[in-house]
Scaffold this active site. Structure first.
Site, mmCIF file in Angstrom:
data_model
loop_
_atom_site.group_PDB
_atom_site.id
_atom_site.type_symbol
_atom_site.label_atom_id
_atom_site.label_comp_id
_atom_site.label_asym_id
_atom_site.label_seq_id
_atom_site.Cartn_x
_atom_site.Cartn_y
_atom_site.Cartn_z
ATOM 1 N N SER A 124 -101.994 -95.662 67.864
ATOM 2 C CA SER A 124 -102.110 -95.418 69.380
ATOM 3 C C SER A 124 -103.880 -95.029 69.187
ATOM 4 O O SER A 124 -104.390 -94.336 68.123
ATOM 5 C CB SER A 124 -101.616 -94.087 69.853
ATOM 6 O OG SER A 124 -102.215 -93.822 71.015
ATOM 7 N N TYR A 148 -98.889 -85.351 69.377
ATOM 8 C CA TYR A 148 -98.376 -86.749 69.398
ATOM 9 C C TYR A 148 -99.594 -87.744 68.728
ATOM 10 O O TYR A 148 -99.232 -88.398 67.907
ATOM 11 C CB TYR A 148 -98.383 -87.231 70.907
ATOM 12 C CG TYR A 148 -98.349 -88.823 70.918
ATOM 13 C CD1 TYR A 148 -97.231 -89.644 70.772
ATOM 14 C CD2 TYR A 148 -99.671 -89.444 71.329
ATOM 15 C CE1 TYR A 148 -97.402 -90.803 70.875
ATOM 16 C CE2 TYR A 148 -99.558 -90.717 71.338
ATOM 17 C CZ TYR A 148 -98.403 -91.416 71.287
ATOM 18 O OH TYR A 148 -98.734 -93.115 71.278
ATOM 19 N N LYS A 152 -99.335 -89.872 64.917
ATOM 20 C CA LYS A 152 -99.535 -91.235 64.823
ATOM 21 C C LYS A 152 -100.640 -91.520 63.549
ATOM 22 O O LYS A 152 -100.503 -92.467 62.864
ATOM 23 C CB LYS A 152 -100.166 -91.721 66.138
ATOM 24 C CG LYS A 152 -99.251 -92.141 66.875
ATOM 25 C CD LYS A 152 -97.988 -93.131 66.697
ATOM 26 C CE LYS A 152 -96.954 -93.182 67.707
ATOM 27 N NZ LYS A 152 -95.845 -93.974 67.122
#
Ligand code: UD1
Length: 336
Positions: A124, A148, A152
């Protein structure tokens, strides 16, 4: 031989399954349906004319993975199954690290054991945090601002290390902002949880299921004061996965690619484009900035163009028209 697609019933996953099938590949979907619906698999069957093989299970469960690799002739993996809410990751960081990294580690281990050639990883733009230079290139600093985003970036590192020590090639795709749906209107964004992204919310307002759109922040240093993002059609993104599976990368190597369009739009520009596309008035109100949001980010996609031969071709108008087509014909979708 088949490509295993974890999270293949999800938003990016289902469109990736279509792109892989259209490229002539066999696909096996592994999904636990925690944030997807089995009806997506039925819809996929209608889009690609055959129902892909589906295994219901957790991509972080070694027993499930062994059974999938023993039961199917897998030669490549596209790993998309993950939790993806920034806000939820702040509230439940350990759950995010356990789930998003556990699946990367277990999947990489099984892939190495089964001598799989390639894994494509759903990463991302969140790995960049607040960009210090624009457009953002793959060599820009990576400073995630949420658990989050950390999962990634760590996922990328784990796969790069696994590739360096084995036959595996790892390709990381850093998505910018996926929008749109398959032009058939049969598949689109259909999660089981609440949605917080801009375009799904705009569609909820357009469909009369939400009173107005809150525009988070109108005092950014941008053309109209609202934040800029690089919105990319989910079908373009899906095709990027096919290109990543085919790309010429030596074994034991890994490579990172941005997938975006290379240009940005403000929230108000997206809103105006959506009103034009739908022919509807979409009421909005200016609101406070959303905590954790960055002012502006868009991708430098030159590496993907040069090395993958991939480039986004669909316009913002097409993204919105396709998103609207799906949202209108699926009143229960998009978290509404
Ligand atoms: C978000 C995630 C990002 C993830 C991506 C996947 C955050 C902070 N980031 O990106 O990590 O990879 O989704 O899709 O959640 N906006 C409004 N009103 C709304 C909703 C959004 O004004 O009701 C604005 C936001 O403030 C932002 C822009 O629209 O400026 C895009 O927001 P969103 O669609 O949530 O995407 P990102 O925040 O860029």
């Amino acid at each position: 031989m088949a490509t295993l697609v974890t999270g293949g019933a999800g938003y990016v996953g289902s469109h990736t399954v279509v792109a892989l099938c259209e490229a002539g590949r066999e696909v096996v979907i592994l999904d636990d349906f925690s944030n997807a619906h089995p009806r997506t698999v039925d819809a996929l069957g209608a889009v690609v004319d055959r129902r892909p093989a589906v295994v219901e299970g957790d991509a972080g469960d070694p027993a499930v993975l062994e059974a999938v690799f023993d039961g199917h002739r897998i030669d490549s993996v596209v790993h998309l199954a993950a939790r993806k809410s920034v806000a939820e990751s702040v509230a439940d960081p350990l759950g995010y690290y356990r789930s998003n990294l556990g699946s990367v580690i277990e999947l990489a281990a099984v892939a190495v054991r089964h001598r799989i050639g390639r894994i494509v990883f759903s990463s991302s733009a969140a790995v960049y945090g607040t960009p210090t230079e624009m457009p953002v290139s793959e060599d820009s600093p990576t400073v995630p601002q949420s658990p989050y985003g950390e999962t990634k970036l760590m996922g990328e590192r784990i796969l790069a290390d696994a590739a360096a020590a084995s036959q595996l090639t790892a390709v990381m795709l850093r998505y910018f902002n996926p929008v749109g749906a398959h032009p058939s209107g049969l598949i689109g964004e259909d999660p089981s949880g609440e949605l917080s992204n801009l375009v799904p919310r705009i569609m909820q307002v357009a469909a009369g299921r939400r009173d107005r759109l809150e525009v988070f922040g109108a005092d950014y240093a941008t053309a109209d004061g609202t934040a800029v993002r690089d919105y990319v059609h989910v079908t373009d993104l899906a095709e990027g996965h096919v290109a990543a599976l085919d790309a010429d990368i030596s074994p034991a190597r890994s490579r990172v690619y941005n997938l975006g369009t290379g240009s940005g739009a403000t929230v108000l520009q997206v809103l105006a484009a959506a009103a034009e596309t739908t022919g509807l008035t979409i009421p909005h109100e200016l609101a406070e900035r959303r905590p954790g949001d960055v002012e502006a980010t868009w991708a430098d996609c030159s590496r993907a163009r040069a090395e993958l031969g991939w480039q986004a071709t669909r316009s913002l108008h097409e993204m919105l028209a396709d998103h609207w087509h799906f949202a209108r014909s699926h009143p229960g979708a998009s978290g509404a």
